[in-house]
Design an enzyme around this catalytic site. Structure first.
Site: not given
Ligand code: NGO
Length: 544
Positions: A344
């Site tokens: 992200e």
């Molecule tokens: C995503 C995000 C995290 C969140 C999570 C919550 C990943 C790899 N990045 O997973 O920052 O906490 O979802 O489910």
């Protein structure tokens, strides 16, 4: 020093428990299997095949072994075998009330021995008969996993911390067992909410029950930096000073962290530290203005948005920072892997992301570690030997799946953590009072019923290193919360990592799962009584 295994912290989950354990009432079963009473009959021993993860091979037969006041735990001369023997004794003594001396003399009893055989690093053979139980393995980890199997073959009341009546019978027969995958992980997010060393140890003990062998700690994110770095002290003292919701946060000193690593190793788990970058870095950016492209430190962040922060890819100081952090963290890490996040990075332009990963991955190698990244790393150039952790879901675009599969065909190993299967922070259903639902609701069957070997189209089975169950903590604040989300889904992911594909069977699994419940109750683990499982009545462990 001897360590006790998981013991009740009843206060932490009681409240939640009374609130939540009501869901079984009036539940409709969705599984195909006919209802059958899953708890072990008070008269006979636990059947040899009622273990999670399902063993590779089970041959029941012969007389059971009975642990008595006179039982000894016999070990060969090695220190490592003795350590496993002491661990077993610590599990068995409180509930049996027996002395159970650990000794290298005598006959019969419970015998732990290192020996030749097709066991690999983690496999074992357990043989039980009238004169004793023998666990044989090539390596101490195999003995340790064999001991976890032995625990599950004893009545649930063995997990209690006060003397119980017994009898302590182990069914006769032989189990031969080796894992399907070398990577059977669990991730704990200690950034969104901070968890104390004691809380982490408690989780480690729960993971060990199901033969999980990696503890991935998500040590940094927008909301908190949780590990002391001597060359950048404000990361922890300031960047670690809060958490989601504005609580006090916290961080691990190096001594704390070493204690977690030591404790995990004593349970045969390797700690995999993660510093998430270049996104998910607000806590670091808030701690040092110089890390920001505009030289201005943002405020600390206590919300739950993602994707708004980025290290400054064009500034040299960024790489000094990364190198210092990687150097200090590598020095604290006996394990082989260092996780650099990479998910992200919505505030990092794509070319910058690629540039950043091209510079950072060699730094990890320089300090002797192997890179792991979330699967977005496959959008850059994964270093040779790097692993990518896949966290997509059914709805992930075919192009994104293919990008990961192509990397896998090219030699990048994969750890599978599909969010709509393996994420322990997803709500079970719409009424689950904790957790998130961006990947949908993940009930127990959905979480268990998939095959890691055939999961990602186009990825060769040989690229799959195993599975991992992440537990993100935006909504989770204490051990009771962690347990309610992890149980009962964690044992299912552990089974996908350990057991041969041929043993996979929801109808059978849900019955084995049901018979774990009295153990969790004996250990003080509060769990979600999913309507998909026919749980025994609460308090079942008292029957012993
Ligand atoms: C995503 C995000 C995290 C969140 C999570 C919550 C990943 C790899 N990045 O997973 O920052 O906490 O979802 O489910």
């Amino acid at each position: 020093m001897r360590e006790r295994s998981v013991r009740p912290h009843r206060r932490t989950f009681r409240l939640l428990g009374s609130l939540l354990l009501v869901t079984a009432v009036g539940a409709s079963l969705t599984g195909a299997a006919p209802a059958r009473e899953p708890s072990s009959p008070a008269s006979g021993p636990v059947p040899l095949d009622r273990v999670i993860p399902a063993p590779a091979s089970v041959q029941p037969g012969g007389s059971p072994y009975r642990i008595t006041r006179g039982t000894q735990i016999r070990v060969d001369g090695s220190r490592e075998t003795r350590t496993v023997g002491e661990y077993l004794a610590d599990v068995l003594r409180p509930s049996t009330g027996y002395r159970l001396p650990v000794t290298d003399h005598g006959r019969g009893g419970i015998r732990l021995r290192l020996g030749k055989g097709p066991f690999g690093e983690e496999g074992y053979r357990l043989h039980s008969g009238r004169s004793g139980v023998t666990i044989t393995a090539a390596r101490p980890a195999g003995l340790f996993h064999g001991v976890q199997t032995l625990r599950q073959l004893l009545p649930a009341a063995v997990e209690k911390d006060t003397v119980q009546p017994g009898p302590w019978l182990v069914a006769g027969g032989t189990i031969e067992d080796t894992p399907r995958y070398g990577w059977r992980g669990a991730m704990l997010d200690v950034s969104r909410h901070f968890f104390s060393v004691g809380e982490v140890k408690r989780y480690i003990d729960q993971l060990a029950l199901y033969k999980v062998n990696k503890l991935h700690l998500h040590l940094s994110d927008d909301q908190g930096w949780r590990i002391a770095i001597d060359s950048w002290p404000r990361l922890a003292t300031y960047g670690g000073s809060t958490e989601v919701g504005g609580g006090p946060g916290g961080y691990y000193t190096k001594a704390d962290y070493k204690e977690i690593v030591r404790y995990a190793a004593s349970r045969h788990l390797e700690v995999v530290p993660e510093i998430d970058m270049p996104g998910h870095t607000n806590a670091a950016l808030a701690s040092y203005a110089g890390l920001n492209c505009d030289g201005v430190a943002p405020p600390l962040y206590t919300g739950t948005e993602v994707g708004f922060s980025s290290l400054c890819v064009g500034k040299e100081i960024t790489y000094d920072f990364v190198e210092d952090v990687v150097r200090e963290l590598a020095a604290l890490t006996p394990g082989r892997y260092l996780h650099i996040g990479g998910d992200e990075a919505h505030s990092t332009p794509h070319e910058d992301y690629v540039k950043f990963m091209d510079r950072v991955q060699p730094i990890v190698a320089e300090y002797g570690k192997t890179v792991i990244g979330w699967h977005q790393l496959t959008g850059a150039t994964p270093a040779k030997g790097a692993l990518a952790q896949y966290w997509g879901l059914d709805g992930t675009s075919a192009a994104e799946k293919e990008q990961v599969a192509a990397a896998a065909r090219n030699g990048t190993g994969l750890i599978l953590s599909p969010a709509d299967r393996a994420y322990l922070d997803m709500k079970y259903d719409k009424d689950t009072p904790l957790g998130l639902s961006w990947a949908g609701y993940v009930e127990v069957q959905r979480s268990y019923d998939w095959d890691p070997g055939a999961y990602l189209p186009g990825a060769p089975a040989s690229a799959i290193r195993g599975v991992e169950a992440p537990l993100w903590t935006e909504t989770l604040e204490n051990s009771g919360h962690l347990e309610f989300m992890a149980f009962p889904r964690l044992p299912g992911i552990a089974e996908l990592g350990w057991s041969p594909a041929a043993t996979h069977d929801w109808a059978d699994y849900r019955q084995r799962l049901a018979s774990q419940a009295p153990r969790w109750e004996a250990l003080g683990i509060g769990y979600y009584r999913s309507p998909q499982v026919l749980w025994p009545a609460e308090g079942g462990a008292d029957a012993g």
